[in-house]
Design a protein around this motif. Structure first.
Motif, PDB file in Angstrom:
ATOM      1  N   GLN A   1       0.694  -1.225   0.137  1.00 51.39           N
ATOM      2  CA  GLN A   1      -0.036   0.115  -0.072  1.00 51.39           C
ATOM      3  C   GLN A   1       0.870   1.202  -0.045  1.00 51.39           C
TER       4      GLN A   1
ATOM      5  N   SER B   1       4.399   2.843   2.342  1.00 49.36           N
ATOM      6  CA  SER B   1       4.644   1.480   3.227  1.00 49.36           C
ATOM      7  C   SER B   1       6.028   1.099   2.438  1.00 49.36           C
TER       8      SER B   1
ATOM      9  N   GLU C   1       1.374  -1.289   5.334  1.00 54.29           N
ATOM     10  CA  GLU C   1       0.297  -2.174   4.938  1.00 54.29           C
ATOM     11  C   GLU C   1       0.567  -2.741   3.812  1.00 54.29           C
TER      12      GLU C   1
ATOM     13  N   ARG D   1      -3.749  -9.702   5.259  1.00 57.70           N
ATOM     14  CA  ARG D   1      -2.965  -8.505   5.145  1.00 57.70           C
ATOM     15  C   ARG D   1      -2.659  -8.072   6.455  1.00 57.70           C
TER      16      ARG D   1
ATOM     17  N   LYS E   1      -1.394  -4.531   8.598  1.00 57.02           N
ATOM     18  CA  LYS E   1      -1.179  -2.894   8.775  1.00 57.02           C
ATOM     19  C   LYS E   1      -0.591  -2.580  10.096  1.00 57.02           C
TER      20      LYS E   1
ATOM     21  N   TYR F   1       1.884   0.527  10.430  1.00 53.13           N
ATOM     22  CA  TYR F   1       2.386   1.959  10.288  1.00 53.13           C
ATOM     23  C   TYR F   1       3.257   2.298  11.616  1.00 53.13           C
TER      24      TYR F   1
ATOM     25  N   ASN G   1       1.459   4.221  14.117  1.00 56.44           N
ATOM     26  CA  ASN G   1       0.125   3.749  14.675  1.00 56.44           C
ATOM     27  C   ASN G   1      -0.082   3.020  15.882  1.00 56.44           C
TER      28      ASN G   1
ATOM     29  N   ASP H   1      -2.568  -4.489  12.822  1.00 58.02           N
ATOM     30  CA  ASP H   1      -4.022  -5.298  12.712  1.00 58.02           C
ATOM     31  C   ASP H   1      -3.556  -6.348  11.624  1.00 58.02           C
TER      32      ASP H   1
ATOM     33  N   SER I   1      -9.843 -11.511  11.992  1.00 53.14           N
ATOM     34  CA  SER I   1      -8.975 -10.302  12.197  1.00 53.14           C
ATOM     35  C   SER I   1      -8.528  -9.998  13.871  1.00 53.14           C
TER      36      SER I   1
ATOM     37  N   ARG J   1      -6.329  -7.614  16.364  1.00 51.58           N
ATOM     38  CA  ARG J   1      -5.430  -6.279  16.767  1.00 51.58           C
ATOM     39  C   ARG J   1      -4.484  -6.519  18.059  1.00 51.58           C
TER      40      ARG J   1
ATOM     41  N   THR K   1      -9.650  -4.286   1.408  1.00 51.99           N
ATOM     42  CA  THR K   1      -9.055  -3.542   0.206  1.00 51.99           C
ATOM     43  C   THR K   1      -9.774  -4.435  -1.046  1.00 51.99           C
TER      44      THR K   1
END
Length: 367
Positions: free
Chosen positions: A163, A166, A186, A216, A218, A220, A223, A227, A257, A259, A285
């Motif tokens: 993404q 990234s 991501e 996927r 995520k 960053y 952040n 995730d 999912s 976290r 996405t």
């Protein structure tokens, strides 16, 4: 009138008193009073010490500074009463030294607390740069500075949609018994199946282990959370042992999912994704929303689905393939494997070439 002063504030509000203490002015008006022993004199002495202490800056708490500030007063006092003056000077210096040591101790404790907090945070947080720097080199770094996803194909046939904003670091060729990559930001992963060679994704404090699946991550830099969303297959996710020796781990199945709270180093409960709920679909996405199960579908539509999912250009002989239909499953497969399945299904010496985001299909038509 000054003999009527009943508090330190009365002296501090007297400009003549402040000029005498700080500048040595008006000495004749105040000197004789310092030798008396009444109650107002004790208040005056306390006010003087307070005023002097307020003038000393934290970074200049030195014995020489104190003596200079008191210079004019002490010089004349000790000529009149050496014994009294020396005793008084000792008391002042002792008091000032205590204040100085207390200030230094307080500042030291504050600095130590800040250092300890920073050290604790650094020990808990493990970022992309730290992870990559711990390797022996030989990694390729791909940074996506565009405004749309970028396709990366690894040497094992795995495909990754990186993404915007990234980065991904990976070896040119995977050696040994493991495949390891490092993510900042991501990305959507489709991993080529190889039970003998597990695939690992390191993303901040989270490590994701897979054999072959699509998911996927995520993660960053700024952040608070990491995730992970699984589309197909299953993955094992754990906290990095470098920041948590007794690391936690969870197992995610399709459409689940989880976290990871970076601050608390803990996983939230696993969440099931309902593909029939608009609010859940909106969080996915484009490639996660698309279906790759095809039943008697024109091959041209399949190519359009791939172009939509991977943002690639596909050049193929439209006239030769216009009457070709396929029934096939391309789920849980990286892009190179999808293309291989299509070409084998079409037959007729069909093959493909892939150069970055440009794919060329060569075919004499379908069987």
């Amino acid at each position: 009138m000054r003999k009527t002063y009943q508090s330190i504030d009365d002296f501090l509000s007297d400009s003549s008193f402040k000029e005498w203490v700080l500048e040595g002015k008006h000495h004749d008006k105040w000197y004789e009073w310092t030798l008396s022993k009444d109650e107002s004199t004790e208040l005056m002495q306390s006010a003087r010490l307070y005023l002097l202490a307020m003038q000393i800056r934290e970074k200049e708490v030195q014995k020489e500074d104190i003596q200079e500030a008191l210079g004019h007063t002490w010089e004349k006092i000790h000529k009149q009463d050496r014994t009294n003056q020396q005793g008084y000077l000792v008391r002042v210096l002792k008091l000032s030294t205590v204040k100085k040591m207390a200030a230094i101790l307080l500042v030291g404790m504050c600095l130590f607390w800040v250092y300890q907090q920073q050290t604790t945070l650094q020990s808990k947080y493990l970022g992309y740069d730290e992870l990559v720097s711990q390797q022996n080199g030989g990694l390729i770094e791909q940074a996506n500075n565009t405004n749309k996803p970028q396709l990366i194909t690894l040497s094992d046939g795995s495909s990754i949609l990186l993404q915007p904003n990234s980065k991904l670091s990976y070896p040119n060729f995977f050696t040994g018994k493991e495949r390891k990559v490092y993510l900042l930001g991501e990305a959507f992963f489709e991993i080529s199946k190889n039970p003998e060679k597990p695939f690992w994704v390191f993303a901040n404090e989270v490590v994701t282990k897979v054999i072959g699946t699509s998911f996927r991550i995520k993660a960053y830099k700024d952040n608070e959370n990491v995730d992970v969303v699984v589309r197909t297959g299953k993955v094992s996710i754990s906290s990095n042992t470098k920041i948590q020796p007794a690391n936690q781990s969870v197992l995610l199945l399709p459409n689940q999912s989880v976290r990871f709270q970076r601050k608390d180093l803990a996983f939230d409960p696993i969440v099931a994704i309902n593909t029939n709920k608009p609010e859940d679909i909106n969080d996915l996405t484009t490639i996660e929303k698309l279906n790759f199960e095809f039943i008697d579908v024109p091959v041209s539509q399949i190519f359009e689905r791939l172009k939509q999912a991977y943002l690639v250009e596909i050049d193929y002989p439209q006239e030769k393939l216009k009457d070709c239909y396929l029934t096939t499953s391309l789920s849980d497969q990286p892009l190179p494997e999808k293309l291989k399945i299509i070409c084998e299904s079409l037959g007729g010496n069909t093959k493909y070439e892939m150069n970055g985001n440009q794919i060329t299909i060569y075919s004499n038509g379908c069987n």
